[in-house]
Scaffold this motif. Structure first.
Motif, PDB file in Angstrom:
ATOM      1  N   GLN A 159      40.596  44.634  45.219  1.00 12.94           N
ATOM      2  CA  GLN A 159      41.747  44.236  46.029  1.00 12.94           C
ATOM      3  C   GLN A 159      41.328  44.087  47.495  1.00 12.94           C
ATOM      4  O   GLN A 159      40.540  44.891  48.008  1.00 12.94           O
ATOM      5  CB  GLN A 159      42.864  45.279  45.927  1.00 12.94           C
ATOM      6  CG  GLN A 159      43.458  45.432  44.554  1.00 12.94           C
ATOM      7  CD  GLN A 159      44.258  44.208  44.141  1.00 12.94           C
ATOM      8  OE1 GLN A 159      44.786  43.474  44.977  1.00 12.94           O
ATOM      9  NE2 GLN A 159      44.364  43.977  42.835  1.00 12.94           N
ATOM     10  N   PRO A 201      39.885  40.748  39.058  1.00 12.08           N
ATOM     11  CA  PRO A 201      41.327  40.918  39.287  1.00 12.08           C
ATOM     12  C   PRO A 201      41.816  42.301  38.872  1.00 12.08           C
ATOM     13  O   PRO A 201      41.291  42.912  37.935  1.00 12.08           O
ATOM     14  CB  PRO A 201      41.960  39.825  38.442  1.00 12.08           C
ATOM     15  CG  PRO A 201      40.874  38.827  38.227  1.00 12.08           C
ATOM     16  CD  PRO A 201      39.600  39.615  38.169  1.00 12.08           C
ATOM     17  N   PHE A 202      42.780  42.787  39.606  1.00 14.74           N
ATOM     18  CA  PHE A 202      43.438  44.065  39.363  1.00 14.74           C
ATOM     19  C   PHE A 202      42.513  45.261  39.617  1.00 14.74           C
ATOM     20  O   PHE A 202      42.968  46.402  39.580  1.00 14.74           O
ATOM     21  CB  PHE A 202      44.004  44.145  37.925  1.00 14.74           C
ATOM     22  CG  PHE A 202      44.813  42.953  37.545  1.00 14.74           C
ATOM     23  CD1 PHE A 202      46.062  42.728  38.113  1.00 14.74           C
ATOM     24  CD2 PHE A 202      44.322  42.039  36.622  1.00 14.74           C
ATOM     25  CE1 PHE A 202      46.817  41.616  37.742  1.00 14.74           C
ATOM     26  CE2 PHE A 202      45.073  40.930  36.257  1.00 14.74           C
ATOM     27  CZ  PHE A 202      46.319  40.708  36.814  1.00 14.74           C
ATOM     28  N   ALA A 207      41.390  32.490  37.715  1.00 13.36           N
ATOM     29  CA  ALA A 207      42.215  32.057  38.841  1.00 13.36           C
ATOM     30  C   ALA A 207      42.441  33.190  39.826  1.00 13.36           C
ATOM     31  O   ALA A 207      42.424  32.989  41.051  1.00 13.36           O
ATOM     32  CB  ALA A 207      43.542  31.522  38.335  1.00 13.36           C
ATOM     33  N   LYS A 208      42.664  34.391  39.291  1.00  9.48           N
ATOM     34  CA  LYS A 208      42.865  35.534  40.176  1.00  9.48           C
ATOM     35  C   LYS A 208      41.569  35.974  40.842  1.00  9.48           C
ATOM     36  O   LYS A 208      41.570  36.461  41.969  1.00  9.48           O
ATOM     37  CB  LYS A 208      43.457  36.701  39.395  1.00  9.48           C
ATOM     38  CG  LYS A 208      44.923  36.546  39.041  1.00  9.48           C
ATOM     39  CD  LYS A 208      45.789  36.777  40.267  1.00  9.48           C
ATOM     40  CE  LYS A 208      47.254  36.819  39.890  1.00  9.48           C
ATOM     41  NZ  LYS A 208      48.119  37.044  41.061  1.00  9.48           N
ATOM     42  N   GLY A 209      40.488  35.862  40.151  1.00  7.02           N
ATOM     43  CA  GLY A 209      39.215  36.351  40.704  1.00  7.02           C
ATOM     44  C   GLY A 209      38.514  35.368  41.621  1.00  7.02           C
ATOM     45  O   GLY A 209      37.590  35.755  42.347  1.00  7.02           O
ATOM     46  N   ILE A 220      43.716  33.075  33.676  1.00  4.65           N
ATOM     47  CA  ILE A 220      44.387  33.859  34.721  1.00  4.65           C
ATOM     48  C   ILE A 220      43.374  34.700  35.490  1.00  4.65           C
ATOM     49  O   ILE A 220      43.422  34.812  36.720  1.00  4.65           O
ATOM     50  CB  ILE A 220      45.485  34.731  34.092  1.00  4.65           C
ATOM     51  CG1 ILE A 220      46.598  33.852  33.530  1.00  4.65           C
ATOM     52  CG2 ILE A 220      46.054  35.693  35.125  1.00  4.65           C
ATOM     53  CD1 ILE A 220      47.656  34.621  32.752  1.00  4.65           C
ATOM     54  N   ILE A 221      42.430  35.307  34.716  1.00  3.25           N
ATOM     55  CA  ILE A 221      41.413  36.142  35.368  1.00  3.25           C
ATOM     56  C   ILE A 221      40.559  35.308  36.317  1.00  3.25           C
ATOM     57  O   ILE A 221      40.260  35.705  37.449  1.00  3.25           O
ATOM     58  CB  ILE A 221      40.553  36.853  34.318  1.00  3.25           C
ATOM     59  CG1 ILE A 221      41.383  37.901  33.581  1.00  3.25           C
ATOM     60  CG2 ILE A 221      39.333  37.491  34.973  1.00  3.25           C
ATOM     61  CD1 ILE A 221      40.641  38.563  32.433  1.00  3.25           C
TER      62      ILE A 221
END
Length: 343
Positions: free
Chosen positions: A61, A57-58, A24-26, A21-22
């Motif tokens: 932004q 991620p998080f 993919a998000k990053g 997830i990290i």
């Protein structure tokens, strides 16, 4: 105990899922001619250029930029506001609605324009102005009113390029602070009241009529000049022709006299007789013309000598006498010598 049910396997599985997830998000892919403004914990961090980029991620932004675009529906323009994470660095066109403007000759016109701009500093476009597209639009409208309000209506139509250049020059300094470059400004349509359009049409018709009248007058002037020059040249040519004809006649008479004198030989008395005969003949030829211009003419006494010479020339050459001349003829009167008589 089953391996799938062991706590270690479950923890590893959870960690793996979180890692995926990290990642993919990053993982961020930025397309060509685009850029993203990244904030880390609320502060500016960096710009993501085109290509593959990675952010946390998080924590990291993207900062969105507010944009307003217009959608044309008939004669109306519908504004559409949007917040975009990706900032387009390409040249953008803004077709804003028409604005009422009062010219210096107190004519209210409605001008519709188009504005071309480009974001050259994405950080300034995000942090120096709240809504960059709205700010550009308002600046364009106020500048348009300021520039056009100092001009007359006829000048606006004659020098649109000048209006465009003045608007662009006036917008350069404020837009540079926002990281925006104004590349071009175009005045598209100029709408006027109907009575002003009617007056302009009448003025144009009168101007065309005036030009036609001036052109016709110039043509008549040129034709008159050409005719005068032609008549002048014709008169000169006629005069030259008369001159040449007179010279040729004189030359012919001179040649005739020379031939007659050469035929008579070297006797001076015969030559004088011939010359007197020729003079008398020319004199008698002119008597009718002289009588046409008056009621009374005078014949000099020398005319009798001329007539006598003519008689001697006839005797010399053997020419028979002319038929009897009436007593009242010009020849008889000429023989009287110096007598005046009525025409």
């Amino acid at each position: 105990m089953n391996l799938l049910q062991s706590p270690a396997f479950l923890i590893a599985l959870i960690v793996l899922v979180i890692g995926i997830i990290i990642v993919a998000k990053g993982l961020v892919i930025v397309r060509q001619s685009e850029v993203m403004v990244i904030e880390r914990l609320g502060s500016f961090n960096r710009l993501l250029e085109s290509g593959i980029n990675f952010i946390i991620p998080f924590i990291d932004q993207p900062r969105a930029i507010a944009m307003i675009r217009y959608k044309r529906s008939g004669d109306d323009y519908i504004p559409i506001a949007s917040f975009e994470n990706r900032i387009d660095r390409r040249e953008t066109v803004m077709d804003f609605p028409g604005q009422p403007v009062v010219t210096t000759d107190n004519v209210t016109v409605r001008i519709n324009g188009a504005l071309y701009f480009q974001i050259i500093d994405p950080r300034a476009a995000v942090y120096e102005i709240e809504n960059v597209s709205q700010a550009i639009e308002v600046l364009a409208k106020t500048t348009l009113r300021s520039v056009v309000g100092k001009m007359e209506l006829d000048r606006i139509f004659e020098s649109r390029s000048e209006v465009n250049d003045k608007i662009q020059a006036a917008m350069d300094d404020p837009s540079n602070k926002w990281g925006v470059r104004i590349t071009r400004v175009e005045v598209q349509d100029i709408h006027m009241p109907e009575e002003v359009e009617d007056a302009m049409r009448l003025q144009m018709a009168a101007e065309r009529k005036r030009r036609a009248t001036v052109t016709e007058a110039e043509g008549e002037k040129s034709a008159a000049i050409a005719r005068a020059q032609g008549e002048r040249e014709s008169s000169i040519l006629n005069a030259e022709g008369d001159k040449q004809a007179t010279i040729l006649r004189a030359e012919g008479e001179k040649q005739s006299i020379r031939l007659v004198l050469e035929a008579l030989g070297s006797d001076p008395e015969d030559k004088r007789t011939v010359v007197s005969y020729l003079l008398g003949q020319n004199y008698i030829k002119t008597l009718p013309d002289m009588a046409k211009h008056g009621e009374r003419i005078f014949v000099p006494y020398e005319s009798s000598a001329l007539l006598g010479s003519m008689g001697m020339f006839r005797e010399l050459t053997g020419t028979p006498d002319a038929p009897n001349t009436p007593p009242d003829s010009g020849l008889a009167r000429a023989a009287m010598g110096g007598a005046g008589f009525g025409g």
